[in-house]
Design a protein around this motif. Sequence first.
Motif, PDB file in Angstrom:
ATOM      1  N   GLY A   7     -63.333 -67.988  13.890  1.00  6.55           N
ATOM      2  CA  GLY A   7     -63.151 -69.212  14.585  1.00  6.55           C
ATOM      3  C   GLY A   7     -62.118 -69.910  14.009  1.00  6.55           C
ATOM      4  O   GLY A   7     -61.857 -71.123  14.058  1.00  6.55           O
ATOM      5  N   ASN A   8     -61.046 -69.387  13.495  1.00  4.38           N
ATOM      6  CA  ASN A   8     -59.744 -70.041  13.049  1.00  4.38           C
ATOM      7  C   ASN A   8     -58.654 -69.647  14.021  1.00  4.38           C
ATOM      8  O   ASN A   8     -57.316 -69.354  13.641  1.00  4.38           O
ATOM      9  CB  ASN A   8     -59.286 -69.505  11.682  1.00  4.38           C
ATOM     10  N   LYS A   9     -58.876 -69.834  15.265  1.00  6.08           N
ATOM     11  CA  LYS A   9     -57.932 -69.160  16.237  1.00  6.08           C
ATOM     12  C   LYS A   9     -56.809 -70.091  16.352  1.00  6.08           C
ATOM     13  O   LYS A   9     -55.545 -69.611  16.501  1.00  6.08           O
ATOM     14  CB  LYS A   9     -58.736 -69.211  17.766  1.00  6.08           C
ATOM     15  N   GLU A  10     -56.944 -71.271  16.157  1.00  8.36           N
ATOM     16  CA  GLU A  10     -55.760 -72.264  16.548  1.00  8.36           C
ATOM     17  C   GLU A  10     -54.855 -72.152  15.449  1.00  8.36           C
ATOM     18  O   GLU A  10     -53.508 -72.077  15.571  1.00  8.36           O
ATOM     19  CB  GLU A  10     -56.181 -73.814  16.578  1.00  8.36           C
ATOM     20  N   GLU A  11     -55.033 -72.146  14.050  1.00  2.00           N
ATOM     21  CA  GLU A  11     -54.350 -71.966  12.819  1.00  2.00           C
ATOM     22  C   GLU A  11     -53.448 -70.680  13.144  1.00  2.00           C
ATOM     23  O   GLU A  11     -52.522 -70.675  12.833  1.00  2.00           O
ATOM     24  CB  GLU A  11     -55.052 -72.023  11.630  1.00  2.00           C
TER      25      GLU A  11
END
Length: 94
Positions: free
Chosen positions: A77-81
């Motif tokens: 769930g850390n796609k954006e970073e």
Amino acid sequence: MTAQEKRTVQPNKQELLNRLKRIEGQVRGVQKMIDEDKYCVDILHQISAIQSAMKKVSIALMEDHTNHCVANAIQEGNKEEMIDELMDVMKRLM
């Protein structure tokens, strides 16, 4: 080492190290060529070969990073970073 420092076990570590050792040898060869007053164009050809070899190391690292670090970050769930980090490094390499 700080608590925020990221670390990675490279899946193709030995292959990368072998490539870098060859590049190190090429750089030493350029030093020797300059020391021995070799022809400029011959030295530049060697430098071009070193740049090409370094580019291959970068591409291999990018491929490993995308397949492992980025894929894991997306699953967690850390796609954006991770995409921001990936785009930043791609901009620097281009």
